[in-house]
Design an enzyme around this catalytic site. Structure first.
Site: not given
Ligand code: DX5
Ligand code: ZN
Length: 221
Positions: A8, A33, A35, A37, A66, A68, A139, A144-147, A177-179, A199
């Site tokens: 991502s 990927h 994102d 937003m 993706h 959002m 999800m 909204g945010f990575g990490g 997707d996410g973390g 990501g």
């Molecule tokens: C959240 C995003 C994240 C991103 C990946 O809205 O969609 O999930 O793609 O994030 P991390 O850095 O957590 O892999």
């Molecule tokens: Zn995503």
């Protein structure tokens, strides 16, 4: 089902997103990927169609876009023309999901539907039974945010989606997707995940660690 590790670029350097694409291509990744937003459906802004169009130039990666967005139907043409290969929309905002999914497909693009962590699989059963889906995105963080930290309880939804897929003609891929990091690959594979969006866990690792990550996912080179 083929297994995919989709970096991502949200976790990349937003002053130079092309470099995040270059890392993925040097690693022989197949998907990327992206994102998108709107600061309304999710509390953050990322980038738009022009960025996607510029990244498209010279890239052979599969663009997994993706959306959002509260009103994704306003932007389908723009992201389709920008070079998206797959466009995923969320079930939570109130609009005619089936109409938008059919429209995306009419443009020759692959289609996905996304569920936030708190949204039950039941909310998309009518969609699964009404339109050919290429992907269902689960999800594993609140978007909204990575990490953020991976939400393991979402894997029960993945299991349900894998079971639903067994009994219908919709051979959709299941994406998390996410973390997502290497430590989540085993439980995700056991639950039925096909596409791993990463990501932070991807871009903060070195070449060897990223290769290990993709091998653990089972991505074919
Ligand atoms: C959240 C995003 C994240 C991103 C990946 O809205 O969609 O999930 O793609 O994030 P991390 O850095 O957590 O892999
Ligand atoms: Zn995503």
């Amino acid at each position: 089902m083929e297994k995919i590790l989709a970096p991502s670029i949200l976790a990349g350097n937003h002053a130079d997103l092309k470099s995040a694409l270059d890392v993925a291509e040097q690693d022989s990744r197949k998907w990327i990927h992206l994102d998108i937003m709107d600061g309304h459906f999710v509390p953050n802004l990322s980038f738009g169609p022009q960025t996607v169009a510029d990244l498209r130039i010279g890239s052979k990666l599969f663009f997994d876009v993706h959306l959002m967005l509260s009103n994704p139907y306003l932007y389908i043409d723009a992201f389709s023309e920008a070079g998206a290969d797959l466009i995923t929309i969320h079930i939570e905002p109130c609009y005619d999901h089936l109409k938008v999914l059919e429209y995306i497909r009419s443009l020759g693009k692959k289609v996905g539907i996304a569920l936030n962590p708190g949204t039950p699989v039941d909310d998309i059963l009518n969609i699964i039974n009404s339109v050919k889906l290429d992907l269902v995105l689960c999800m594993t963080v609140n978007p909204g945010f990575g990490g953020q930290n991976f939400m393991y309880d979402v894997l029960s939804k993945v299991e349900k989606l894998a079971e639903v897929r067994e009994h219908c003609s919709n051979a959709y891929l299941i994406e998390v997707d996410g973390g997502v990091g290497p430590e989540h690959v085993k439980p995700c594979l056991e639950a039925g995940v096909d596409v791993f969006v990463a990501g932070t866990a991807y871009y903060k690792r070195n070449d060897a660690e990223r290769r290990e990550f993709s091998i653990s996912v089972g991505e074919l080179f």
